[in-house]
Design a protein around this motif. Sequence first.
Motif, mmCIF file in Angstrom:
data_model
loop_
_atom_site.group_PDB
_atom_site.id
_atom_site.type_symbol
_atom_site.label_atom_id
_atom_site.label_comp_id
_atom_site.label_asym_id
_atom_site.label_seq_id
_atom_site.Cartn_x
_atom_site.Cartn_y
_atom_site.Cartn_z
ATOM 1 N N HIS A 69 -13.867 3.643 9.308
ATOM 2 C CA HIS A 69 -13.403 4.717 8.755
ATOM 3 C C HIS A 69 -13.847 6.099 9.512
ATOM 4 O O HIS A 69 -13.039 7.108 9.716
ATOM 5 C CB HIS A 69 -14.035 5.050 7.219
ATOM 6 N N GLY A 120 -15.062 -0.759 6.121
ATOM 7 C CA GLY A 120 -14.875 0.479 6.552
ATOM 8 C C GLY A 120 -16.083 1.110 7.330
ATOM 9 O O GLY A 120 -15.781 2.041 8.011
ATOM 10 N N THR A 164 -15.523 -1.698 1.498
ATOM 11 C CA THR A 164 -15.848 -0.655 2.698
ATOM 12 C C THR A 164 -17.328 -1.328 3.356
ATOM 13 O O THR A 164 -17.422 -1.032 4.460
ATOM 14 C CB THR A 164 -16.197 0.571 1.991
ATOM 15 N N ASP A 257 -8.265 3.374 -0.524
ATOM 16 C CA ASP A 257 -9.880 3.059 -0.680
ATOM 17 C C ASP A 257 -10.357 3.019 -2.010
ATOM 18 O O ASP A 257 -11.359 2.493 -2.443
ATOM 19 C CB ASP A 257 -10.667 3.731 0.409
ATOM 20 N N PRO A 293 -8.375 6.313 4.787
ATOM 21 C CA PRO A 293 -9.320 5.974 3.441
ATOM 22 C C PRO A 293 -8.817 6.953 2.378
ATOM 23 O O PRO A 293 -9.382 6.654 1.176
ATOM 24 C CB PRO A 293 -10.491 5.915 4.095
ATOM 25 N N ASP A 333 -5.168 -0.750 8.019
ATOM 26 C CA ASP A 333 -6.525 -0.112 8.732
ATOM 27 C C ASP A 333 -6.434 0.445 9.928
ATOM 28 O O ASP A 333 -7.248 0.308 10.701
ATOM 29 C CB ASP A 333 -7.543 -1.431 8.268
ATOM 30 N N SER A 336 -8.088 6.215 10.520
ATOM 31 C CA SER A 336 -9.639 6.596 10.184
ATOM 32 C C SER A 336 -9.353 7.637 9.477
ATOM 33 O O SER A 336 -8.158 8.218 8.979
ATOM 34 C CB SER A 336 -10.328 6.851 11.527
ATOM 35 N N THR A 337 -10.479 8.042 8.883
ATOM 36 C CA THR A 337 -10.553 9.073 7.589
ATOM 37 C C THR A 337 -10.095 10.485 8.136
ATOM 38 O O THR A 337 -10.419 10.799 9.128
ATOM 39 C CB THR A 337 -11.850 9.164 7.176
#
Length: 368
Positions: A69, A120, A164, A257, A293, A333, A336-337
């Motif tokens: 993440h 995560g 996560t 998420d 996420p 996945d 990333s955040t």
Amino acid sequence: MSAEVTRSTTRRARAALGAAVAVCAVTVALPGVASAEPAGARGAGVERISVAADGTQADGDSADASITHDGRRVIFSSSATNLTADAASAGASVYVRDQRTGQNQRMGDLSPIGPPVISGDGEYIGYAHQWITNVRIRQYQMSTGRTASLNCSAYTCDQASLNTDGRYTAHVVRYPRQPTFGQRIEVQDWNNGGANQNVAVLTHSKPSKPSISGDGRYVAYQDGQTEDVFLWDRTGATTSGPIEGPDKAAALVQLSDDGGKVVYLSGSDTYVHDVRTGTAQLLPNAKGVAIDPTGRYLLYAPRDTSGPALTLRDLRTGTDEIISDQPASAGTDAVSTGGRDVVFQSAADNIVPGDTNGKSDVFARHLY
């Protein structure tokens, strides 16, 4: 399977799309997880991930990348023999690269079957591997060196998805010697003695694909035989679906998420189902690949082959950012955040300067 099944049929078509999370495999804890470095420290641009610590190019093909993440760690598989000092001389291995230190770590001596996954928070990694006549999911904990396998008994288990913090693993259990038994979706709780909770029993042998939410409460999965997507609420013990509505085939991409969005494919289009409202957003003529996420940024592959291979869409503003205009692919996945980083694989030799190994490499594009 447990209980109340509801159907959502209302949809809205929009140019901007939305959400998800999914995956497969085993687990491993990584040392000293911390937040990603400040945005300016790495800067926008693209870098090759599948290289040795000194920057030496991989001498084998690399693929199947996922990112944490915070964007610090990337997991991938590679047949290279020069990424670490203990690299295998033959067959594929699983590696985790720390983007802050530039160091690689080889995860176990087993060759992966399918893409490896990382939790995560970067604490655990996992992947499926061959075990005698069956397939098992193996977990590794790097901080302690401990390893464990999912409780699959004498059956085959694969297609794992980690929540996560890595506590829960959703996966598929198959009966290879008795195919008429079909298969089931289970969630294993590593904090409860490895106890399994049965999510769904599917009386067929076609693949299903689970995807678990960050807190482990929700599991989205696909019934491969009926081509329907369902959402299981483990707390409420209810199942919703098919979320795509009746008389429509669907294939699961990811569950977000927070468990609020389900991304699925139907025909040549991608849909994002909003669990709260029961409505869906449409991205026509595109293949959804991964969601960040937060559920705001969607990585997709336009089906128009004359355009870029991978594009990241801001679902709030409807704007697009080209990730790769060369042939490339990515898995779940991969974002990333906040859509800051995207990992992907490509055999193109002009994504970064000096790419002369003639192999498929893993790259990370940093957007800010």
